[in-house]
Design a protein around this motif. Structure first.
Motif, PDB file in Angstrom:
ATOM      1  N   HIS A 160     -10.725 -28.227  -1.442  1.00  0.00           N
ATOM      2  CA  HIS A 160     -10.535 -27.063  -0.651  1.00  0.00           C
ATOM      3  C   HIS A 160      -9.352 -26.214  -1.019  1.00  0.00           C
ATOM      4  N   ARG A 161      -9.326 -25.017  -0.609  1.00  0.00           N
ATOM      5  CA  ARG A 161      -8.361 -24.355  -0.677  1.00  0.00           C
ATOM      6  C   ARG A 161      -8.432 -23.241   0.372  1.00  0.00           C
ATOM      7  N   VAL A 162      -7.222 -22.744   0.949  1.00  0.00           N
ATOM      8  CA  VAL A 162      -7.151 -21.516   1.788  1.00  0.00           C
ATOM      9  C   VAL A 162      -6.414 -20.531   1.161  1.00  0.00           C
ATOM     10  N   GLU A 163      -6.906 -19.433   1.448  1.00  0.00           N
ATOM     11  CA  GLU A 163      -6.557 -18.075   0.914  1.00  0.00           C
ATOM     12  C   GLU A 163      -6.245 -17.314   2.092  1.00  0.00           C
ATOM     13  N   TRP A 164      -4.887 -17.179   2.295  1.00  0.00           N
ATOM     14  CA  TRP A 164      -4.302 -16.323   3.429  1.00  0.00           C
ATOM     15  C   TRP A 164      -3.995 -15.190   3.206  1.00  0.00           C
ATOM     16  N   ARG A 165      -3.832 -14.100   4.127  1.00  0.00           N
ATOM     17  CA  ARG A 165      -3.153 -12.781   3.765  1.00  0.00           C
ATOM     18  C   ARG A 165      -2.657 -12.357   5.099  1.00  0.00           C
ATOM     19  N   PHE A 166      -1.413 -11.599   4.985  1.00  0.00           N
ATOM     20  CA  PHE A 166      -0.915 -10.794   6.030  1.00  0.00           C
ATOM     21  C   PHE A 166      -0.637  -9.351   5.638  1.00  0.00           C
ATOM     22  N   ARG A 167      -1.202  -8.467   6.468  1.00  0.00           N
ATOM     23  CA  ARG A 167      -1.064  -6.976   6.123  1.00  0.00           C
ATOM     24  C   ARG A 167      -0.849  -5.978   7.292  1.00  0.00           C
ATOM     25  N   LEU A 168      -0.071  -4.917   6.993  1.00  0.00           N
ATOM     26  CA  LEU A 168      -0.273  -3.752   7.952  1.00  0.00           C
ATOM     27  C   LEU A 168      -1.464  -3.016   7.808  1.00  0.00           C
ATOM     28  N   ASP A 169      -2.426  -3.092   8.881  1.00  0.00           N
ATOM     29  CA  ASP A 169      -3.612  -2.920   8.908  1.00  0.00           C
ATOM     30  C   ASP A 169      -3.749  -1.329   9.244  1.00  0.00           C
ATOM     31  N   LEU A 170      -3.619  -0.297   8.288  1.00  0.00           N
ATOM     32  CA  LEU A 170      -3.702   1.073   8.348  1.00  0.00           C
ATOM     33  C   LEU A 170      -5.008   1.618   8.793  1.00  0.00           C
ATOM     34  N   SER A 171      -5.971   0.779   8.604  1.00  0.00           N
ATOM     35  CA  SER A 171      -7.348   1.627   8.922  1.00  0.00           C
ATOM     36  C   SER A 171      -7.423   1.382  10.492  1.00  0.00           C
ATOM     37  N   LEU A 172      -6.860   0.883  11.350  1.00  0.00           N
ATOM     38  CA  LEU A 172      -6.432   0.962  12.920  1.00  0.00           C
ATOM     39  C   LEU A 172      -5.527   2.124  13.250  1.00  0.00           C
ATOM     40  N   LEU A 173      -4.881   2.807  12.233  1.00  0.00           N
ATOM     41  CA  LEU A 173      -3.957   3.618  12.881  1.00  0.00           C
ATOM     42  C   LEU A 173      -4.791   4.948  13.397  1.00  0.00           C
ATOM     43  N   PRO A 174      -4.028   5.835  14.040  1.00  0.00           N
ATOM     44  CA  PRO A 174      -4.758   7.180  14.444  1.00  0.00           C
ATOM     45  C   PRO A 174      -5.078   7.931  13.184  1.00  0.00           C
ATOM     46  N   ARG A 175      -6.176   8.607  13.321  1.00  0.00           N
ATOM     47  CA  ARG A 175      -6.633   9.258  12.172  1.00  0.00           C
ATOM     48  C   ARG A 175      -5.673  10.272  11.643  1.00  0.00           C
ATOM     49  N   PRO A 176      -4.798  11.018  12.315  1.00  0.00           N
ATOM     50  CA  PRO A 176      -3.753  11.778  11.529  1.00  0.00           C
ATOM     51  C   PRO A 176      -2.699  11.073  10.717  1.00  0.00           C
ATOM     52  N   PHE A 177      -2.385   9.942  10.985  1.00  0.00           N
ATOM     53  CA  PHE A 177      -1.562   9.107  10.206  1.00  0.00           C
ATOM     54  C   PHE A 177      -2.099   8.574   9.096  1.00  0.00           C
ATOM     55  N   GLN A 178      -3.592   8.304   9.021  1.00  0.00           N
ATOM     56  CA  GLN A 178      -4.155   7.537   7.973  1.00  0.00           C
ATOM     57  C   GLN A 178      -3.992   8.402   6.664  1.00  0.00           C
ATOM     58  N   ILE A 179      -3.980   9.992   6.945  1.00  0.00           N
ATOM     59  CA  ILE A 179      -4.220  10.814   5.853  1.00  0.00           C
ATOM     60  C   ILE A 179      -2.922  10.692   5.071  1.00  0.00           C
ATOM     61  N   GLY A 180      -3.107  10.558   3.754  1.00  0.00           N
ATOM     62  CA  GLY A 180      -1.956  10.803   2.717  1.00  0.00           C
ATOM     63  C   GLY A 180      -1.147   9.130   2.579  1.00  0.00           C
ATOM     64  N   MET A 181      -1.739   8.129   3.567  1.00  0.00           N
ATOM     65  CA  MET A 181      -0.912   7.006   3.685  1.00  0.00           C
ATOM     66  C   MET A 181      -1.086   6.195   2.231  1.00  0.00           C
ATOM     67  N   SER A 182      -2.235   6.300   1.421  1.00  0.00           N
ATOM     68  CA  SER A 182      -2.308   5.693   0.270  1.00  0.00           C
ATOM     69  C   SER A 182      -1.011   6.116  -0.831  1.00  0.00           C
ATOM     70  N   ASN A 183      -0.601   7.323  -0.731  1.00  0.00           N
ATOM     71  CA  ASN A 183       0.429   7.561  -1.507  1.00  0.00           C
ATOM     72  C   ASN A 183       1.928   7.348  -0.821  1.00  0.00           C
ATOM     73  N   GLN A 184       2.005   6.578  -0.044  1.00  0.00           N
ATOM     74  CA  GLN A 184       3.216   6.374   0.795  1.00  0.00           C
ATOM     75  C   GLN A 184       3.497   4.728   0.804  1.00  0.00           C
ATOM     76  N   PRO A 185       4.096   4.195  -0.421  1.00  0.00           N
ATOM     77  CA  PRO A 185       4.124   2.652  -0.473  1.00  0.00           C
ATOM     78  C   PRO A 185       5.002   2.033   0.485  1.00  0.00           C
ATOM     79  N   GLU A 186       5.814   2.687   1.159  1.00  0.00           N
ATOM     80  CA  GLU A 186       6.518   1.977   2.229  1.00  0.00           C
ATOM     81  C   GLU A 186       5.669   1.773   3.618  1.00  0.00           C
ATOM     82  N   TRP A 187       4.275   2.129   3.598  1.00  0.00           N
ATOM     83  CA  TRP A 187       3.463   1.730   4.635  1.00  0.00           C
ATOM     84  C   TRP A 187       2.758   0.549   3.951  1.00  0.00           C
ATOM     85  N   ASP A 188       2.685   0.201   2.518  1.00  0.00           N
ATOM     86  CA  ASP A 188       1.802  -0.818   2.091  1.00  0.00           C
ATOM     87  C   ASP A 188       2.609  -2.265   2.390  1.00  0.00           C
ATOM     88  N   ILE A 189       2.424  -2.636   3.452  1.00  0.00           N
ATOM     89  CA  ILE A 189       3.083  -3.891   3.891  1.00  0.00           C
ATOM     90  C   ILE A 189       1.884  -5.175   3.492  1.00  0.00           C
TER      91      ILE A 189
END
Length: 229
Positions: A160-189
């Protein structure tokens, strides 16, 4: 000729500066300070500790009252030589971090919901307050003996193996903040790793010898079994 060479050097310098200025920023991957799995007669546990240092833009959003959501996910797979590996369990935990201007404290809430509910539908089981952002981030970036699978789901003599991941979940941010987040790497945690599961179970630790809790360790866990295939 010397004048041409000087202009050529100047042109190359300007091109180099322009390239450095427009080089896209790199996504932020938290440093892993510690990680490991423990298999006992009762369950499979994951422990990990990350060093979180978000960019200034992320911290500024928090100070302006925007709550951020951080997600841990651990999937346990059983290897199969005759077919694709089977996922036997999934563990999820979502942490909501918010700044409270009136008290100048940081409030961290944990959702143990493993049913896939997101956004406003999340149910938070535990809450904890911190005096500083650094302490709150330490609690977010640490799991201690997090139960990711029941022992009964780990078949004997199988790998068996465990695949674990930690991330900042941008999908839960308020809608206005989600616009253009894909082009801002500092939000990609995000960070993800794979760990082997020990083939033999270890004895459960004696209650008197249980490790001391640190901020964030007491924020529980949730496990959802994957339907059999």
């Amino acid at each position: 000729m010397s004048r041409v060479l000087r202009w050529l050097r100047l042109l190359l310098t300007l091109v180099a500066l322009a390239w450095l200025t427009h080089t896209p920023a790199q996504a932020y991957e938290p440093e892993i300070l510690q990680m490991g799995v423990q298999r006992t007669q009762e369950a499979l546990y994951l422990s990990a500790r990350l060093k979180l240092e978000p960019a200034a833009a992320v911290e500024d959003a928090l100070l302006k009252g925007v709550p951020l959501y951080f997600a841990w996910q651990a999937d346990v797979y059983r290897q199969r030589w005759y077919w694709t590996d089977k996922r036997v369990s999934t563990a999820l935990r979502t942490l909501r971090l918010a700044y409270q201007p009136l008290t100048r404290r940081w409030r961290l809430s944990l959702s143990n919901d493993a049913s896939g509910v997101t956004g406003a539908g999340l149910q938070y089981a535990l809450h904890q307050n911190f005096d500083s952002l650094a302490d709150a981030l330490a609690g977010i970036g640490r799991v201690s003996r997090w139960k990711v699978s029941d022992a009964a789901r780990l078949q004997a003599d199988d790998k068996h193996r465990v695949e674990w991941r930690f991330r900042l979940d941008l999908s839960l941010l308020p809608r206005p903040f989600q616009i253009g987040m894909s082009n801002q790497p500092e939000w990609d945690i995000a960070v993800q790793k794979v760990l082997r599961v020990p083939t033999q179970a270890e004895p459960e630790p004696h209650p008197d010898g249980a490790p001391d809790l640190r901020p964030g360790d007491e924020l529980g866990e949730s496990v959802a079994a994957e339907p059999g295939r």
